[in-house]
Design an enzyme around this catalytic site. Sequence first.
Site, PDB file in Angstrom:
ATOM      1  N   GLY A  27      39.887  43.321  38.756  1.00  0.00           N
ATOM      2  CA  GLY A  27      40.457  44.178  37.739  1.00  0.00           C
ATOM      3  C   GLY A  27      41.740  44.500  38.462  1.00  0.00           C
ATOM      4  O   GLY A  27      42.717  45.191  37.753  1.00  0.00           O
ATOM      5  N   CYS A  28      41.993  44.414  39.692  1.00  0.00           N
ATOM      6  CA  CYS A  28      43.401  44.862  40.355  1.00  0.00           C
ATOM      7  C   CYS A  28      44.232  43.565  40.082  1.00  0.00           C
ATOM      8  O   CYS A  28      43.927  42.482  40.243  1.00  0.00           O
ATOM      9  CB  CYS A  28      43.015  44.922  41.870  1.00  0.00           C
ATOM     10  SG  CYS A  28      42.425  46.401  42.344  1.00  0.00           S
ATOM     11  N   VAL A  29      45.431  44.189  39.809  1.00  0.00           N
ATOM     12  CA  VAL A  29      46.560  43.197  39.569  1.00  0.00           C
ATOM     13  C   VAL A  29      47.283  42.929  40.943  1.00  0.00           C
ATOM     14  O   VAL A  29      47.569  43.809  41.507  1.00  0.00           O
ATOM     15  CB  VAL A  29      47.445  43.693  38.523  1.00  0.00           C
ATOM     16  CG1 VAL A  29      48.127  42.592  37.816  1.00  0.00           C
ATOM     17  CG2 VAL A  29      46.850  44.471  37.565  1.00  0.00           C
TER      18      VAL A  29
END
Length: 104
Positions: A102-104
Amino acid sequence: MPVTTIDGRQVHVNEEGFLTDPQEWDEALGKALAAQIGIDLGDEHWKAIRFLRDDYAVKGETPTLRRVTVAGGIPTKQLFVLFPQKPAKKMAYIAGLPKPHGCV
């Protein structure tokens, strides 16, 4: 997988600089990684980092910011103070773990 030198030792990293082998990590390396992104580690930082490492050892994946808040007992606002702007990504980087999903 690329190899880089951090604090005088070679470690395996991905294209974003995250360690690919969490076993290569120790607290001295964690301090060096933190210094690279401008964070001076104190007791509260270590509480979060140790939670990440312990949780990763059990679950096999890097905990999300929500998990650190709920299971680790560290308020989200405090995490943003300790690890400004992108706390989940910065904690994982310093802890020598993969970037959380979920981290970009």
